[in-house]
Design a protein around this motif. Structure first.
Motif, mmCIF file in Angstrom:
data_model
loop_
_atom_site.group_PDB
_atom_site.id
_atom_site.type_symbol
_atom_site.label_atom_id
_atom_site.label_comp_id
_atom_site.label_asym_id
_atom_site.label_seq_id
_atom_site.Cartn_x
_atom_site.Cartn_y
_atom_site.Cartn_z
ATOM 1 N N GLN A 92 74.135 -53.403 30.056
ATOM 2 C CA GLN A 92 73.542 -52.848 31.274
ATOM 3 C C GLN A 92 73.333 -53.892 32.366
ATOM 4 O O GLN A 92 73.628 -53.647 33.539
ATOM 5 N N ALA A 93 72.837 -55.064 32.005
ATOM 6 C CA ALA A 93 72.609 -56.106 33.013
ATOM 7 C C ALA A 93 73.910 -56.778 33.451
ATOM 8 O O ALA A 93 73.912 -57.546 34.417
ATOM 9 N N LEU A 94 75.003 -56.499 32.760
ATOM 10 C CA LEU A 94 76.275 -57.171 33.023
ATOM 11 C C LEU A 94 77.263 -56.298 33.776
ATOM 12 O O LEU A 94 78.425 -56.687 33.950
ATOM 13 N N GLY A 127 65.023 -54.650 24.815
ATOM 14 C CA GLY A 127 65.639 -54.449 26.116
ATOM 15 C C GLY A 127 65.487 -55.649 27.015
ATOM 16 O O GLY A 127 66.429 -56.045 27.721
ATOM 17 N N MET A 128 64.307 -56.261 26.985
ATOM 18 C CA MET A 128 64.064 -57.425 27.842
ATOM 19 C C MET A 128 64.868 -58.636 27.375
ATOM 20 O O MET A 128 65.589 -59.263 28.165
ATOM 21 N N SER A 129 64.756 -58.966 26.087
ATOM 22 C CA SER A 129 65.413 -60.183 25.601
ATOM 23 C C SER A 129 66.923 -60.056 25.696
ATOM 24 O O SER A 129 67.626 -61.031 26.022
ATOM 25 N N GLY A 130 67.444 -58.839 25.418
ATOM 26 C CA GLY A 130 68.878 -58.642 25.528
ATOM 27 C C GLY A 130 69.376 -58.889 26.940
ATOM 28 O O GLY A 130 70.361 -59.602 27.165
ATOM 29 N N ARG A 131 68.698 -58.328 27.903
ATOM 30 C CA ARG A 131 69.113 -58.500 29.289
ATOM 31 C C ARG A 131 68.890 -59.929 29.772
ATOM 32 O O ARG A 131 69.682 -60.473 30.549
ATOM 33 N N LEU A 132 67.781 -60.540 29.335
ATOM 34 C CA LEU A 132 67.497 -61.910 29.750
ATOM 35 C C LEU A 132 68.549 -62.874 29.202
ATOM 36 O O LEU A 132 69.101 -63.709 29.940
ATOM 37 N N LEU A 133 68.846 -62.759 27.913
ATOM 38 C CA LEU A 133 69.858 -63.630 27.313
ATOM 39 C C LEU A 133 71.237 -63.409 27.929
ATOM 40 O O LEU A 133 71.932 -64.360 28.287
ATOM 41 N N THR A 134 71.618 -62.139 28.057
ATOM 42 C CA THR A 134 72.955 -61.868 28.585
ATOM 43 C C THR A 134 73.095 -62.339 30.023
ATOM 44 O O THR A 134 74.164 -62.806 30.433
ATOM 45 N N GLY A 135 72.012 -62.233 30.794
ATOM 46 C CA GLY A 135 72.093 -62.659 32.187
ATOM 47 C C GLY A 135 72.430 -64.132 32.329
ATOM 48 O O GLY A 135 73.365 -64.511 33.050
ATOM 49 N N GLN A 185 73.571 -63.902 38.673
ATOM 50 C CA GLN A 185 73.430 -63.105 37.459
ATOM 51 C C GLN A 185 72.281 -63.580 36.580
ATOM 52 O O GLN A 185 71.552 -62.775 35.987
ATOM 53 N N GLY A 186 72.080 -64.897 36.459
ATOM 54 C CA GLY A 186 71.003 -65.412 35.619
ATOM 55 C C GLY A 186 69.637 -64.984 36.108
ATOM 56 O O GLY A 186 68.765 -64.606 35.321
ATOM 57 N N VAL A 187 69.447 -65.008 37.413
ATOM 58 C CA VAL A 187 68.157 -64.591 37.980
ATOM 59 C C VAL A 187 67.954 -63.095 37.776
ATOM 60 O O VAL A 187 66.845 -62.637 37.452
ATOM 61 N N ILE A 188 69.021 -62.319 37.931
ATOM 62 C CA ILE A 188 68.907 -60.872 37.707
ATOM 63 C C ILE A 188 68.510 -60.599 36.261
ATOM 64 O O ILE A 188 67.678 -59.727 35.977
ATOM 65 N N GLY A 189 69.078 -61.353 35.316
ATOM 66 C CA GLY A 189 68.684 -61.192 33.921
ATOM 67 C C GLY A 189 67.212 -61.484 33.713
ATOM 68 O O GLY A 189 66.530 -60.817 32.921
#
Length: 452
Positions: A84-86, A201-209, A302-306
């Protein structure tokens, strides 16, 4: 004398010969006295009820159970929303529009929605822990294949399979809790499971970002798969064996009867609709927010968005405290508050100011997770049989709402920008308010009828 004792004596008298049912008028008085044995039986205390062996906060096994299901929640949401974040990166890499890329999310949630009922039936027959373990094993195996998808078609197909595998988790987990945890602790226990969803949901998006910014989206998705493997192993080692599970039947007549009973319950129908509408808002917002923050006037990397997904921590808190909220406001009061909080967040997010957008996301996340925890726990407490099917219907509606929200949200954003996504969310919340109001009026009519 207890009603049971009275019934027993009545049956004995009815079976006795007619001439022994009443004493003769000339019989001596002592012939009417009960025998010592009968007197002792009549005065014997009824057996003490068996102690409640279900889990309770502070009791043995409760922490292991809570941690195991928390980790299952982490793995479920991290895998389910790993792309989702990607989406902006996937759009660029595979040369597809936002609407097409959003199907990598919608296919996973749609697969879960379609298979949650069959998986719940299997859990009724083979056990909650068995089905949850198998589901996680298949989902993490597919998760390790997702990074190698050569095209958007393959990526969407693998995500659909992954979502179908994950269908064994949500309904089985809440049914396990309803059977193994004491009723007074049920809302809190389910809140902790939902909190695990928010952490995942948070850690997945944070790591992937951040990983995607450095190494690309494929490495980021693969990393989530590896993390999920660890969660799955720990889950299986920690979760206590069920002690109150009774195997059900896989016969279609029995299963269809349970579904018919649940769908015939007005309260359950309202709860299913509320879960779907809340998730329509949440799915739409978090599918589109990455596109909005990469566009002007924000233009974030992208990293900040994550990192924006750290606001999921707010959802962790609101879900885990849902039990106290219900204790103070009641179920419907808690749902009104959750809906109002989410609506306020949507309106705040319309501003072209990053601090206000972040504040809006905080309110949206807090309201959504509180509403989801309240509605989900109410389903478990309302269903008196076939709890896995009752929860499966809720989860099916919930993830259909996610698929609809992510698709409509992305389409609206492509057509009209962020205000279109917000408009869809506000319409869904108006539905939540209307349905809760119907429930309030129904409860009042029932109360008046009882006092009449």
């Amino acid at each position: 004398m207890s009603p049971a004792d009275t019934g027993a004596l009545t049956r004995v008298s009815a079976d006795a010969p007619a001439d022994t049912q009443a004493p003769s008028p000339t019989a001596p008085a002592d012939t009417q006295a009960p025998s010592p044995t009968a007197s002792a039986d009549a005065q014997a205390p009824s057996p003490a009820p068996a102690p409640d062996s279900r889990l309770t906060p502070g009791g043995p096994g409760y922490r292991r159970m809570s941690l195991a299901l928390f980790l299952a929640g982490v793995a479920t949401f991290a895998l389910l929303y790993s792309t989702q974040a990607l989406l902006p990166l996937i759009s660029d890499d595979l040369s597809v529009a936002a609407g097409a890329a959003s199907w990598t999310v919608a296919a996973a949630t749609g697969g879960l929605a379609l298979f949650v009922l069959p998986m719940s039936a299997l859990s009724e027959r083979f056990g909650r822990r068995t089905v949850m373990t198998a589901s996680l094993a298949v989902a993490v195996a597919v998760g390790l294949l997702v990074p190698f998808a050569p095209s958007i078609g393959w990526l969407v197909a693998l995500r659909a399979v992954q979502g179908a595998a994950l269908a064994g988790l949500p309904a089985s987990a809440t049914a396990y809790l309803a059977e193994e945890v004491r009723p007074k602790a049920l809302v809190t226990a389910i809140g902790l499971f939902v909190a695990g969803n928010s952490i995942g949901g948070m850690s997945g998006r944070l790591l992937t970002g951040w990983i995607a910014q450095l190494f690309g989206w494929r490495v980021a998705v693969g990393t989530i798969g590896v993390v999920a493997v660890g969660c799955a192993v720990a889950f299986r080692l920690l979760l206590p064996a069920p002690r109150h599970f009774t195997a059900g039947s896989l016969r279609p007549r029995v299963l269809l009867g349970a579904l018919r009973d649940h769908l015939g319950n007005p309260l359950l129908r309202r709860l299913y609709a509320i879960g779907a509408l809340f998730m329509t808002v949440f799915g739409g917002v978090y599918t589109v927010i990455g596109y909005r923050l990469t566009d002007a006037p924000f233009s974030l990397p992208q990293g900040v968005i994550g990192s924006i997904f750290l606001v999921y921590l707010v959802g962790t808190v609101s879900a885990s405290t849902a039990g106290r909220l219900v204790g103070r406001l009641g179920r419907r009061g808690a749902l009104y508050l959750a809906g109002g909080t989410t609506a306020a967040g949507l309106l705040l997010s319309l501003a072209d100011s990053l601090p206000l957008v972040l504040a809006g996301l905080v309110l949206i996340t807090a309201g959504f997770f509180a509403g989801h925890a309240v509605a989900s726990s109410a389903v478990s407490r309302t269903a008196t049989h076939g709890r896995a099917q009752a929860q499966a219907l809720y989860q099916s509606a919930y993830y259909i709402g996610s698929s609809v929200g992510s698709t409509l949200g992305a389409t609206a954003y492509h057509a009209t920008g962020w205000p279109g996504t917000v408009a869809i969310g506000l319409l869904a919340l108006a539905g939540v308010t209307a349905i809760t109001l119907l429930g309030t009026r129904a409860a009042r009519r029932t109360a008046v009828a009882r006092t009449a």
